[in-house]
Design a protein around this motif. Sequence first.
Motif, PDB file in Angstrom:
ATOM      1  N   ASP A 497     -16.077  -3.642   2.006  1.00  0.00           N
ATOM      2  CA  ASP A 497     -14.672  -3.912   2.348  1.00  0.00           C
ATOM      3  C   ASP A 497     -14.236  -5.312   1.941  1.00  0.00           C
ATOM      4  O   ASP A 497     -13.181  -5.509   1.337  1.00  0.00           O
ATOM      5  CB  ASP A 497     -14.464  -3.755   3.865  1.00  0.00           C
ATOM      6  CG  ASP A 497     -14.235  -2.311   4.279  1.00  0.00           C
ATOM      7  OD1 ASP A 497     -14.241  -1.421   3.404  1.00  0.00           O
ATOM      8  OD2 ASP A 497     -14.067  -2.073   5.490  1.00  0.00           O
ATOM      9  N   ASN A 501     -11.635  -6.646  -1.075  1.00  0.00           N
ATOM     10  CA  ASN A 501     -10.540  -7.569  -0.750  1.00  0.00           C
ATOM     11  C   ASN A 501     -10.409  -8.655  -1.799  1.00  0.00           C
ATOM     12  O   ASN A 501      -9.323  -8.952  -2.313  1.00  0.00           O
ATOM     13  CB  ASN A 501     -10.802  -8.261   0.599  1.00  0.00           C
ATOM     14  CG  ASN A 501     -10.584  -7.373   1.780  1.00  0.00           C
ATOM     15  OD1 ASN A 501     -10.105  -6.255   1.647  1.00  0.00           O
ATOM     16  ND2 ASN A 501     -10.937  -7.864   2.952  1.00  0.00           N
ATOM     17  N   ASP A 547      -7.518   3.665   4.308  1.00  0.00           N
ATOM     18  CA  ASP A 547      -6.628   2.839   5.126  1.00  0.00           C
ATOM     19  C   ASP A 547      -6.779   1.369   4.759  1.00  0.00           C
ATOM     20  O   ASP A 547      -5.786   0.634   4.635  1.00  0.00           O
ATOM     21  CB  ASP A 547      -6.962   3.003   6.614  1.00  0.00           C
ATOM     22  CG  ASP A 547      -6.875   4.437   7.086  1.00  0.00           C
ATOM     23  OD1 ASP A 547      -6.113   4.705   8.016  1.00  0.00           O
ATOM     24  OD2 ASP A 547      -7.596   5.296   6.535  1.00  0.00           O
ATOM     25  N   HIS A 548      -8.026   0.949   4.602  1.00  0.00           N
ATOM     26  CA  HIS A 548      -8.303  -0.451   4.276  1.00  0.00           C
ATOM     27  C   HIS A 548      -7.646  -0.844   2.959  1.00  0.00           C
ATOM     28  O   HIS A 548      -6.969  -1.878   2.877  1.00  0.00           O
ATOM     29  CB  HIS A 548      -9.820  -0.648   4.204  1.00  0.00           C
ATOM     30  CG  HIS A 548     -10.239  -2.008   3.782  1.00  0.00           C
ATOM     31  ND1 HIS A 548     -10.094  -3.119   4.577  1.00  0.00           N
ATOM     32  CD2 HIS A 548     -10.805  -2.451   2.627  1.00  0.00           C
ATOM     33  CE1 HIS A 548     -10.543  -4.186   3.945  1.00  0.00           C
ATOM     34  NE2 HIS A 548     -10.988  -3.805   2.761  1.00  0.00           N
ATOM     35  N   ASN A 551      -3.779  -1.195   2.792  1.00  0.00           N
ATOM     36  CA  ASN A 551      -3.209  -2.400   3.401  1.00  0.00           C
ATOM     37  C   ASN A 551      -2.997  -3.508   2.379  1.00  0.00           C
ATOM     38  O   ASN A 551      -2.350  -4.514   2.688  1.00  0.00           O
ATOM     39  CB  ASN A 551      -4.140  -2.934   4.497  1.00  0.00           C
ATOM     40  CG  ASN A 551      -3.981  -2.187   5.795  1.00  0.00           C
ATOM     41  OD1 ASN A 551      -2.894  -1.742   6.133  1.00  0.00           O
ATOM     42  ND2 ASN A 551      -5.070  -2.031   6.524  1.00  0.00           N
ATOM     43  N   LYS A 552      -3.554  -3.356   1.194  1.00  0.00           N
ATOM     44  CA  LYS A 552      -3.601  -4.447   0.229  1.00  0.00           C
ATOM     45  C   LYS A 552      -2.403  -4.418  -0.725  1.00  0.00           C
ATOM     46  O   LYS A 552      -1.526  -3.586  -0.619  1.00  0.00           O
ATOM     47  CB  LYS A 552      -4.927  -4.389  -0.545  1.00  0.00           C
ATOM     48  CG  LYS A 552      -6.161  -4.371   0.353  1.00  0.00           C
ATOM     49  CD  LYS A 552      -6.193  -5.547   1.310  1.00  0.00           C
ATOM     50  CE  LYS A 552      -7.295  -5.429   2.332  1.00  0.00           C
ATOM     51  NZ  LYS A 552      -7.259  -6.528   3.331  1.00  0.00           N
ATOM     52  N   SER A 553      -2.423  -5.335  -1.649  1.00  0.00           N
ATOM     53  CA  SER A 553      -1.286  -5.562  -2.544  1.00  0.00           C
ATOM     54  C   SER A 553      -0.867  -4.268  -3.249  1.00  0.00           C
ATOM     55  O   SER A 553      -1.646  -3.700  -4.029  1.00  0.00           O
ATOM     56  CB  SER A 553      -1.663  -6.609  -3.596  1.00  0.00           C
ATOM     57  OG  SER A 553      -2.087  -7.800  -2.970  1.00  0.00           O
ATOM     58  N   THR A 663       0.061   7.004  -2.485  1.00  0.00           N
ATOM     59  CA  THR A 663       1.096   5.964  -2.514  1.00  0.00           C
ATOM     60  C   THR A 663       2.483   6.543  -2.797  1.00  0.00           C
ATOM     61  O   THR A 663       3.482   5.845  -2.628  1.00  0.00           O
ATOM     62  CB  THR A 663       0.761   4.879  -3.552  1.00  0.00           C
ATOM     63  OG1 THR A 663       0.678   5.469  -4.854  1.00  0.00           O
ATOM     64  CG2 THR A 663      -0.550   4.203  -3.213  1.00  0.00           C
ATOM     65  N   GLU A 670       8.539  -0.343  -1.797  1.00  0.00           N
ATOM     66  CA  GLU A 670       7.291  -0.918  -1.304  1.00  0.00           C
ATOM     67  C   GLU A 670       6.114  -0.713  -2.254  1.00  0.00           C
ATOM     68  O   GLU A 670       5.101  -1.390  -2.129  1.00  0.00           O
ATOM     69  CB  GLU A 670       6.948  -0.318   0.072  1.00  0.00           C
ATOM     70  CG  GLU A 670       7.981  -0.579   1.148  1.00  0.00           C
ATOM     71  CD  GLU A 670       8.100  -2.050   1.480  1.00  0.00           C
ATOM     72  OE1 GLU A 670       7.077  -2.756   1.383  1.00  0.00           O
ATOM     73  OE2 GLU A 670       9.213  -2.497   1.811  1.00  0.00           O
ATOM     74  N   LEU A 700      -2.419   6.989   9.340  1.00  0.00           N
ATOM     75  CA  LEU A 700      -2.069   6.413   8.042  1.00  0.00           C
ATOM     76  C   LEU A 700      -0.811   7.074   7.481  1.00  0.00           C
ATOM     77  O   LEU A 700       0.061   6.397   6.929  1.00  0.00           O
ATOM     78  CB  LEU A 700      -3.232   6.568   7.057  1.00  0.00           C
ATOM     79  CG  LEU A 700      -2.901   6.087   5.633  1.00  0.00           C
ATOM     80  CD1 LEU A 700      -2.676   4.582   5.595  1.00  0.00           C
ATOM     81  CD2 LEU A 700      -3.989   6.482   4.643  1.00  0.00           C
ATOM     82  N   ARG A 703       2.155   5.677   9.067  1.00  0.00           N
ATOM     83  CA  ARG A 703       2.451   4.316   8.598  1.00  0.00           C
ATOM     84  C   ARG A 703       3.124   4.340   7.230  1.00  0.00           C
ATOM     85  O   ARG A 703       4.037   3.551   6.957  1.00  0.00           O
ATOM     86  CB  ARG A 703       1.158   3.494   8.532  1.00  0.00           C
ATOM     87  CG  ARG A 703       1.389   2.057   8.063  1.00  0.00           C
ATOM     88  CD  ARG A 703       0.151   1.206   8.274  1.00  0.00           C
ATOM     89  NE  ARG A 703      -0.938   1.544   7.387  1.00  0.00           N
ATOM     90  CZ  ARG A 703      -1.032   1.136   6.122  1.00  0.00           C
ATOM     91  NH1 ARG A 703      -0.058   0.428   5.578  1.00  0.00           N
ATOM     92  NH2 ARG A 703      -2.061   1.473   5.393  1.00  0.00           N
TER      93      ARG A 703
END
Length: 792
Positions: A497, A501, A547-548, A551-553, A663, A670, A700, A703
Amino acid sequence: MTEAAPRQAALGEEELRTLDAHWRAANYLAAGQIYLMANPLLTEPLRPEHIKPRLLGHWGTSPGLNLVYTHLNRVIKARDLDALCVWGPGHGGPAVLAGSWLEGSYSETYPDVGRDAAGMELLFRQFSFPGGVPSHVAPQTPGSIHEGGELGYSLAHAYGAAFDNPDLLVACVIGDGEAETGPLAASWHSDKFLDPVHDGAVLPVLHLNGYKIANPTVLSRLPEGELDALLRGYGHEPLYVTGEDPAEVHRALAAALDDALDRIAQMRSSAREDGITERVHWPMIVLRTPKGWTGPAEVDGVPVEGTWRAHQVPLPGVRENPAHLRQLEQWLRSYRPEELFGPDGRPRADVLACVPEGARRLGSNPHANGGLLLRDLPLPPLDDFAVAVDKPGTALHEPTRILGGLLEQVMEDTRERRDFRLVGPDETASNRLQAVFDASGKAWQAEMLPVDEHLDRHGRVVEILSEHLCQGWLEGYLLTGRHGLFSCYEAFVHIVDSMVNQHIKWLKTSRQLTWRAPIASLNYLLTSHVWRQDHNGFSHQDPGFVDHVLNKSPEVVRVYLPPDANTLLSVAEHVLRSRDYVNVVVAGKQPCFDWLTMDQARAHCARGAGIWEWAGTENGAEPDVVLACAGDVPTQEVLAAAQLLRRHLPDLAVRVVNVVDMTRLLPHEEHPHGMTDFEYDGLFTTDKPVIFAYHGYPWLIHRLAYRRAGHPNLHVRGYKESGTTTTPFDMVVRNDLDRYRLVMDVIDRVPGLAVRAAAVRQAMADVRSRHHDWIREHGTDLPEVAEWTWGG
C-alpha cells in the motif's frame, strides 16, 4: 573478519585535490540550501535577512552522499561508464541537487537556475521553500528514479533498473536507518536474481553514519565481524571504507570503487565470454563516516557532528541567535567558497575536473528518465486468444488462464529486446499464468535441483515471496523505460500500500514536469480474489486495495473489473499500452461464465459501463429497477437474479448494467473517465431503485456516486467482512450478495412489490435457508446453483 579495500588507489595529489574541491563545493551548496535565501557567495557578512525564516532540510546524510557523488563522477569519467545512482537516504535532497547543479544537468533542466551566482541563489532559495522543491530526492531532481519520501525501497529499485540493462551500472546508497526496514532487509536477496549475462550490475553502498533521527542505527553498532558475516551471508563481498580524515577517506573510497568495478568487469566477462554459470557474489561498499561530517562540531556546548543532533538542522534559530549566525558563517566559510566558485558564481575548473560530460553525468543519464528510452510493447491480435461465445453464460473459462496465453506471446515477442517482465510472489502458476513459462522461465541464480521446474538463469518471470520486492523491482524496471505486470493475490497486495502511494505521487508530479517523458504504467493483476478463496478462508479475503487506490490522484489511477475472459483480454491490452498510470485489474482464476464475444468485449470495455440488453426485460420501456454489477462473481449473481425475476415476475421491467471501469462512476469533474450527470442518469435513472452487486466493500460505490441525483435510490451489496473456509456460493450468501438476496432487495425497493410479490420473496428466503442446511450436510452447493447456466 572484515576486509579493507585491498589496494590503494593511484590517486595523485592533483586528482586528490580536485576531488576534494568538488566534495567541498557540494557540501557548501548542501548547507547553503538549508540555510540561505540571499548572499549565496558570502560576499558580505551574513545577516539575519540572508537566512530563511523556516529552516528545513537534512544535513546529517548530505556530506556522505556528496562524497559518493564526487567519487562516482571520477569512475564514470575515467571508465566511460553508463551509470545512475539510487539515493536511498530519505532526505538527501540537498546533496543530489548540489551534485546535479555542479555538473550542469540541473541548469540544463531548469534554465532559470543557471550555473552562476544568480542561479545559486535560486538553488538555495527554492529548497524546502513555498513554490520550490522538496527536501528529499524527488521527480524534480534530474537523474532520480527514486522517491526519498519513504525508506526501504532503494535497493529493490536499483535491481529493477539493472534487470535487462546489460551495460548499466546502478549504484545504490543505502542509509543505515533505511537498512533497518523490512523491505530493505529482504532486498539484499535480489542478487540471487541478477543475471550477469543480460542484466546490469548493482553496486550497493551501505552508508553507516551511526544515527537516525534520534537513535543509533542497528548496523552501525554491530561488531565489525558480525556485520561482515551478515553481508557475506547475503551473498555480497564487502569492501570497507572508514575514516574522518578527508584525504584518507578519498583515497580509500577511490580504491574500493576501483576494486569493485574491476571485480564487476571480471564477473561480467566470465559470464558473457567464458560461459561461466556459477553464481556471482557481487561486491559492495560499506562506507562509515561521521553524521554531519564537516559541520559544526558543537553547538551550545553539546556535541553535534557525529551524533543524532546533526540529522536535520544542526544550527537552529540562526535568525534570532547572533551566536548561531556567527557559527553558521564560520561553518560555511570553512569550505573556502572563494576557491571553489568564481566571482560570478561559476564553479572553478578544479571543482569540475572529475565531472563527466553529456549523458554520462548522473543527472543526465537517459535511464533516469526512462520514458525517453521506452518502446511500444508488441501486442498480438486479441482474436488469437479470445474464447468463442455462441450464447452468453453457457460455457466457462478461467480468465487468467486465457490471459496467460496472451502474456506468453508478449514474452516471446520481447525475447530479443528483453523489455517486459512478469513479477509476482510465487504465484504465477497458482494464478493460472503458467503459459508464460513456454516463453521464459523464472529468473534464478542460486542452486538448482533436478526436481525444480521452470528455473532459468536468464528468465524474465521473477518470483519471490515478498510483495515489497516485486513492487520495487517492477517500479525500477518501469522507471528506466521498460514494461511489466505484477500478478498478486488480491488480499496480500495490501502489503505494498505505502509503496504504491509513493509511485502514484511520483507519477502525478512527473506529469507536471515537461522534461520527464511518460513511462509505461504500473499494472496490477489481482486474482485469487475474495469470492473464490473458499479453500484458504478468511485470512485470504480482502478486496480493499481498490478502495486504497481510488483515494489517490484521479489523473493517475484506474481500476478495472472485467467480468469474463474476453473482457479481461481487452482490459489487459489497454493497460499494457497505457502510460503514466497505475492500473488495477481484478479478475478471477476460477472457471467463470463467458458473457461477451471479443467484439462485444472491446465495445463494452471502451464504454467502461453499459446496459446488457440481452439480460434485461425492459424491452425499450422505462425500467422499474436497475440491477448493476461490477466483478465476475457479482455479475453472475446479478444475471442469475435477473433470470429469477424474469421467471417469477415477468411483468417487471429490469435493466442490467455492468461496470468494468470503476472510475466511470465518478463525476466527470472529478476523474477523466467519469460520466457526466447526463450519462449517469441515462444509465442508472434518477428515480428508480438501483441494486448494485459489487466485488468489494459496498461503501466504495456510495462514495463514488454520492453526488448523483439517484444516489438515494442506490442500494449496494458487497463484501461485509464475513468470510471463512466454505463453498463458493456460501461466500456470497454470507455477505448478502447472492441471487436470492438480490431478488428480495428488488421486491423490497420497487414500489408495490412488497405485497404483490410477497410469496416470491418468501420463496427466495426459503432457498437461502435450504442452502444453509445443504452445505452442512453435503459440503457442496445446491444443485440449482452449482449447475446453473444463463437460459435467458
